[in-house]
Design a protein around this motif. Structure first.
Motif, PDB file in Angstrom:
ATOM      1  N   ARG A 107       7.057 -32.229   3.253  1.00  0.00           N
ATOM      2  CA  ARG A 107       6.789 -33.592   2.773  1.00  0.00           C
ATOM      3  C   ARG A 107       5.837 -34.328   3.716  1.00  0.00           C
ATOM      4  NH1 ARG A 107      11.256 -38.267   1.419  1.00  0.00           N
ATOM      5  NH2 ARG A 107      10.634 -38.676  -0.737  1.00  0.00           N
ATOM      6  N   TYR A 111       1.527 -34.676   2.606  1.00  0.00           N
ATOM      7  CA  TYR A 111       1.173 -36.040   2.199  1.00  0.00           C
ATOM      8  C   TYR A 111      -0.178 -36.523   2.726  1.00  0.00           C
ATOM      9  CZ  TYR A 111       1.315 -41.141   1.914  1.00  0.00           C
ATOM     10  OH  TYR A 111       0.988 -42.456   1.689  1.00  0.00           O
ATOM     11  N   GLN A 178       2.646 -34.687  -6.749  1.00  0.00           N
ATOM     12  CA  GLN A 178       3.833 -34.042  -6.218  1.00  0.00           C
ATOM     13  C   GLN A 178       3.603 -32.542  -6.167  1.00  0.00           C
ATOM     14  OE1 GLN A 178       6.256 -35.424  -9.748  1.00  0.00           O
ATOM     15  NE2 GLN A 178       7.280 -33.471  -9.424  1.00  0.00           N
ATOM     16  N   VAL A 223       1.728 -36.733 -11.214  1.00  0.00           N
ATOM     17  CA  VAL A 223       3.063 -37.173 -11.628  1.00  0.00           C
ATOM     18  C   VAL A 223       3.030 -37.866 -12.985  1.00  0.00           C
ATOM     19  CG1 VAL A 223       4.977 -38.732 -11.042  1.00  0.00           C
ATOM     20  CG2 VAL A 223       3.852 -37.410  -9.247  1.00  0.00           C
ATOM     21  N   ILE A 257       8.733 -34.339  -3.837  1.00  0.00           N
ATOM     22  CA  ILE A 257       8.281 -35.611  -4.402  1.00  0.00           C
ATOM     23  C   ILE A 257       8.178 -36.593  -3.238  1.00  0.00           C
ATOM     24  CG2 ILE A 257       8.851 -37.483  -6.022  1.00  0.00           C
ATOM     25  CD1 ILE A 257      10.488 -35.335  -7.569  1.00  0.00           C
ATOM     26  N   PHE A 258       7.124 -37.363  -3.197  1.00  0.00           N
ATOM     27  CA  PHE A 258       6.821 -38.148  -2.000  1.00  0.00           C
ATOM     28  C   PHE A 258       7.375 -39.570  -2.033  1.00  0.00           C
ATOM     29  CE2 PHE A 258       3.642 -34.797  -2.319  1.00  0.00           C
ATOM     30  CZ  PHE A 258       3.761 -34.211  -1.068  1.00  0.00           C
TER      31      PHE A 258
END
Length: 262
Positions: A107, A111, A178, A223, A257-258
């Motif tokens: 994550r 990112y 994502q 997304v 998922i961020f």
């Protein structure tokens, strides 16, 4: 073969592209693997298709370690049985904080490479939201508005399971990209179960994209929506993703998922 010919043959061999092997991957850290990705090519694929593959992001051993976490209920904040909610068949579990180190690293490291793409997409679509360069700052933004529940998850599918087309929207703050990573080996652990994405353009029929993931491969995808250049300027297209029916065996995937959930 003379010296010049030998030198030429050696040079040609060195210039040929070489696919990374699992042995190569295993000697590199997550940081090194992520930094070695051609992010310009990833952005080009995202701009053209709404998704992009990251080959061999995880080793076989790392995939197996994550899969082995699935029965450990103390690691998760909730379990969702898809059939109970009309989401499909199969189940998934959301990790609780603190995230497992490998999931947290993914994550954090993915990112910063995706935030510039997200910002360019929002600028193209006349969306005012901009994303900070560091993931921790974006998480703080989510938490300040009550989105405090972590969203990374592991999904498990058995024979005849599937995931309906959907979007992972959990509140006001949504990071527009994502990642999903396949933890099982197609053809050995399971058959079927392809990652599927559809794109709906205004006044046009939907376009489908099937991503042929191998064990340890990841797909980065939109997304919700993404910008597309048309003859009259940029417009938004709507995207959904899911998994086709697993025909045999068992399939595991980790989703990164961020944004957090409210």
């Amino acid at each position: 073969m003379d010296t010049v010919a030998k030198h030429t043959a050696t040079l040609e061999l060195e210039l040929q592209p070489r696919r990374t092997t699992q042995k190569d991957v295993g000697t590199c850290s997550i940081v090194q693997r992520v930094d070695a990705i051609d992010w310009f090519e990833v952005e080009d694929q995202l701009n053209r298709y709404g998704c992009a593959m990251l080959h061999d992001l995880l080793t076989d051993d790392e995939c197996d370690v994550l899969t082995a976490l699935y029965p450990r209920n103390e690691l998760y904040r909730s379990r969702v049985v898809m059939a109970r909610h009309g989401f499909g068949r199969g189940e998934y579990k959301y990790f609780a904080y603190p995230l497992p180190p490998l999931v947290a690293d993914l994550r954090t490291r993915l990112y910063p490479h995706l935030a510039p793409v997200a910002n360019r997409w929002n600028a193209a679509m006349d969306i005012d939201v901009r994303y900070p360069a560091v993931h921790a700052e974006f998480v703080e933004r989510c938490h300040a508005d009550g989105q405090v529940r972590p969203t990374p998850l592991i999904l498990q599918y058995a024979t005849d399971d599937y995931n309906c087309l959907h979007q992972d929207l959990y509140g006001e703050h949504v990071f527009p990209l994502q990642t999903a990573i396949l933890l099982s080996e197609p053809g050995k652990d399971f058959t079927g179960g392809e990652f599927v994405m559809t794109e709906q353009r205004p006044r046009m029929q939907s376009r489908a994209e099937v991503v042929p993931l191998g064990k340890g491969d990841a797909v980065v995808f939109a997304v919700h929506h993404r910008p597309v250049q048309g003859t009259r300027g940029v417009y938004r297209v709507n995207l959904r993703h899911g998994v086709s029916r697993v025909r045999s065996g068992r399939r595991h995937t980790v989703g990164v998922i961020f944004h957090d959930a409210g």
